[in-house]
Design a protein around this motif. Sequence first.
Motif, mmCIF file in Angstrom:
data_model
loop_
_atom_site.group_PDB
_atom_site.id
_atom_site.type_symbol
_atom_site.label_atom_id
_atom_site.label_comp_id
_atom_site.label_asym_id
_atom_site.label_seq_id
_atom_site.Cartn_x
_atom_site.Cartn_y
_atom_site.Cartn_z
ATOM 1 N N LYS A 17 0.810 -1.034 -0.054
ATOM 2 C CA LYS A 17 0.016 -0.068 0.051
ATOM 3 C C LYS A 17 0.968 1.142 0.053
ATOM 4 O O LYS A 17 1.794 1.151 0.779
ATOM 5 N N PRO A 18 0.610 2.478 -0.475
ATOM 6 C CA PRO A 18 -0.431 2.686 -1.359
ATOM 7 C C PRO A 18 -0.396 1.718 -2.717
ATOM 8 O O PRO A 18 0.681 1.754 -3.479
ATOM 9 N N ILE A 19 -1.616 1.260 -3.074
ATOM 10 C CA ILE A 19 -1.485 0.345 -4.446
ATOM 11 C C ILE A 19 -1.346 1.056 -5.427
ATOM 12 O O ILE A 19 -2.205 2.327 -5.784
ATOM 13 N N GLN A 20 -0.674 0.615 -6.459
ATOM 14 C CA GLN A 20 -0.364 1.255 -7.909
ATOM 15 C C GLN A 20 -1.377 0.595 -8.570
ATOM 16 O O GLN A 20 -1.566 -0.853 -8.753
ATOM 17 N N LEU A 21 -2.297 1.244 -9.176
ATOM 18 C CA LEU A 21 -3.395 0.449 -10.061
ATOM 19 C C LEU A 21 -2.866 -0.435 -11.055
ATOM 20 O O LEU A 21 -3.625 -1.483 -11.455
ATOM 21 N N ASN A 49 -0.825 4.493 5.593
ATOM 22 C CA ASN A 49 -0.694 4.188 4.246
ATOM 23 C C ASN A 49 -2.018 4.016 3.743
ATOM 24 O O ASN A 49 -2.519 4.442 2.444
ATOM 25 N N LEU A 63 -3.928 6.840 1.953
ATOM 26 C CA LEU A 63 -3.222 7.023 0.755
ATOM 27 C C LEU A 63 -3.652 6.107 -0.558
ATOM 28 O O LEU A 63 -3.570 6.539 -1.699
ATOM 29 N N VAL A 64 -4.123 4.855 -0.023
ATOM 30 C CA VAL A 64 -4.530 4.195 -1.105
ATOM 31 C C VAL A 64 -5.787 4.819 -2.124
ATOM 32 O O VAL A 64 -5.514 4.961 -3.197
ATOM 33 N N GLU A 111 -5.027 8.335 -9.901
ATOM 34 C CA GLU A 111 -4.562 7.576 -10.962
ATOM 35 C C GLU A 111 -5.685 7.462 -11.898
ATOM 36 O O GLU A 111 -5.873 7.266 -13.164
ATOM 37 N N GLU A 171 4.004 9.535 1.003
ATOM 38 C CA GLU A 171 4.063 8.040 1.107
ATOM 39 C C GLU A 171 5.764 7.854 1.428
ATOM 40 O O GLU A 171 6.105 7.155 2.209
#
Lengths: 133, 777
Positions: free
Chosen positions: A120-124, B554, B557-558, B565, B595
């Motif tokens: 996390k944080p997830i990269q899509l 975290n 932040l997701v 994105e 992050e």
Amino acid sequence: MNKHFAIYHKITVFIMKVLIVDDNQDITGLLSKFLKAKGFDNVVTNDPRDGLERIKEEKYDVILLDISMPEFSGIDIIQTLEREKILKDQKIVIFSATAFTTNQINDLLKKEGVQACLKKPIQLNELLTAITS
Amino acid sequence: MNLNTKLVILFLCIALIPMIILEAISITEISDDLLYQKELALDSSLVSKIADIEHYLDTRQIQTKLFASTFLPLQLDLNKIKDPETLDKIQILIDAMLVEARSNSLNNFGDVDTRSSINTIFFSDRDGKILASTNRGLIGHKIPSEFLDQISQTNYYFGGFQKNQVISRNYVTFSEDLRDLEGNIFGKIALQTSLNAIEGRNLSTGLENNNSIFLVDSTSRQISSDPKVKYSVQNWNSETWLIDRCFAGQLISEQYINKDGKEVLGVLKFLKNENLCIVGEITLDNVFSPIYDLQFKLLTVFSLLLVGIVLVAIFFSRTISNPIKKLSTTMNEIRKGNFYVKLDKKSDSSNNELDQLTNGFDKLLQYVQSTQENLQGLVKVQTRKLEDSNKALLENMNLIKKQQEDLSNFKEALDKSANVLITDISGTIVYVNDDFCKVSKFSREELLGENPRIVNSYYHNKEFFKNMWETILEGKTWKGDIKNKAKDGSYFWSKSTISPLLGDNGEPEQFIAIHTDITNQKILEEKLSEALKNVQESELQKEEFSSMMTHELNTPLVPIKGYCEMIKDTDTFGPLNNDQLDFINKIDSNATLLERLISDLLDVQKLDMKKMSFLITEFNLGGFMDELKENNMHLMKNKKINFTLKYPKNLNLNTDKQRLRQILDNLIRNSVDFVPIKDGMISVEVKIKEKNIIFSVQDNGPGIPKDKQSHIFKKFYQIDTSATRKHGGTGLGLVICKGIVEGLEGKIWLESEPGKGTTFFIYLPAPKEKVVIEKLA
């Protein structure tokens, strides 16, 4: 490139069914919307026990599982599945908040049925790669 | 026999016996020696005498022959001698011979002749009738036949004759036959000489008085001119066997009794030519006279010595026996009970053992005397002491009473200061003090006869009590802390000492338990341990904090990053205008920075707590470098940086892959921030030195001044603070790099000069041998 990805997924993975297990509704919401937009059929649950029941009841193509959940963690779910000998039938992608692979995560990754670990944080786009590989 | 006599005899024996033995030996030796010497002397005398005799006899025979030769010119024969004229001539010739012989005797024959001068010369016919003679009285007489026979045999005869009669006086007669030209015997000439030269008296001349030498003929007659010795009948000795042996040719040296009845030493020699035996005798008295002298002298000396020794012995024995007698007398006195006898005290320094004995006895006596006195004194003292000890006994009894009181006081004190509980061997309570009752809140009546289990809190396990009982049943003291339960259910702690009270047989009869109430102390201890537990828990919580923080920080932040994105994914979610895209990019980049900041902070915290763990795996360097290049390519493209990588092919590394990535990413990102906008250059190189690996990240940035190089690994340090925002770093990157490298047992350093760019080096040691061996196995 994104275009290619999207088209590819719309066509080939249309029937893929994804279970998202995370106690955080914002995350499940994000993932659900993202996957839906990318053409994946998905089921969301914020209750890990419910997630476990669903896994037992139904076969999912991919399970997205948060490790850090209160009361019943992702590790508990994996261990239960392992005990019941249905872990190896699954394809689980786990999320970990820790930036680096710990021994614990490493052990999980060694198990058959645990596909990948995303931090996390997830990269899509990373998520998409993990699901489709 | 008393001691004196014994001592005297002892002395005599010691002194005289060796002397007597010595004397006997020496006298025997001397006698033998003397005998031998005398024998030698006699022998040599005889030898010289034999020479004399032989000389004499020889010379006289020669003389006779000479005389006979003087008849040759006369050319006589049997007939002519009957002629008176011729006889006259012969008579003249004979007379002339005698005169000449006597006148020359001194010159020709020396002193022998003086003693044995020619007595008579006569001429006889063949039959022995004397025809002419210097002794006219003999003319007309016939030589006795016996005499004639002898002469015809030996040419000489020991003896003489007158008229018809043989006389044995001091004569030796030599004769010679007279022959005519035809060789017929016509007469005889004879010399009658005195025997002085060889008769005993003269033979002994020149010898010691007591020696005698004489001649003996084959018929054992002694030849002598002594008128007393009758020639015909005199046997020199009755021991004729000696003579027989001598004539048999033996040399004889013997001791015997001679004709005078004296003991003599005799030496006999045989004169072969003359058919005689010469005898030398010496009386034994004479031989041994020096010894008799010696014996007499020795005897005198012995007598003197004897007297001296006896005197000395008597003196010494007296010096020994007198003190002993004195001592024995004293002892008798003492035996009778008289302890006050006086002894002559001798000098203490005396070496004399008897003096020392006397002194010793004197000291003993004095000791006995003083003991006698002391004894009397002692009786008095002892009596007094007895009285004293009686008094002391009374005092002791008082003391014991007092001690008993003290003991009860002590018990009281113990009772007051501690909780006391006594049980019998079966564990039944037989005594408790007030304090125990007070603490346990039971009454004495409730406790007596009960088991101490009545206050058991069941806090301790069975082992605890089992151990306690085993200890005290062995007769040892047990010590420990016990939690008890009072009657009202409250707990109390006591520090207990339980001792067995041993009976006469050494076995425990009772157990006394002395408790000190430590309830308050125990409460404190419990609180303390709780506090400790809390601290430990908080430590644990601190550890959990990092993972919690990671998760909690975290998680928000997701969705932020995810939606950014998604918004940017215009293909899927619809188009944005340029402003909107710019805004979304700014949100996204700040979220990314946040992050990274969170991640760095957590790493720094882990390093501070030394909780950072590493996952060592084996991986291929080539693949690793490809990933590195790919991941950083977008940064390089943005700034158009010349990014090069140099590394050996086909090399596997053994380290924490992700942490190594983190370090290199950090260094590369720093370089990217500092290289010039145009012609920026970043080069990553991997080298191997003796299996150790050195990474270097080189850029052509502005470089770092020397004075700032040492600060570069400090937290939140920025060389140019104004550049913080521009570079967008957290100020923690190099701190984390250094921490990780050191965690991997490596080193990190840099080389830089302002204007010449900067090179960071990372040194990672080769995996330890152990690891390699495991892998080989």
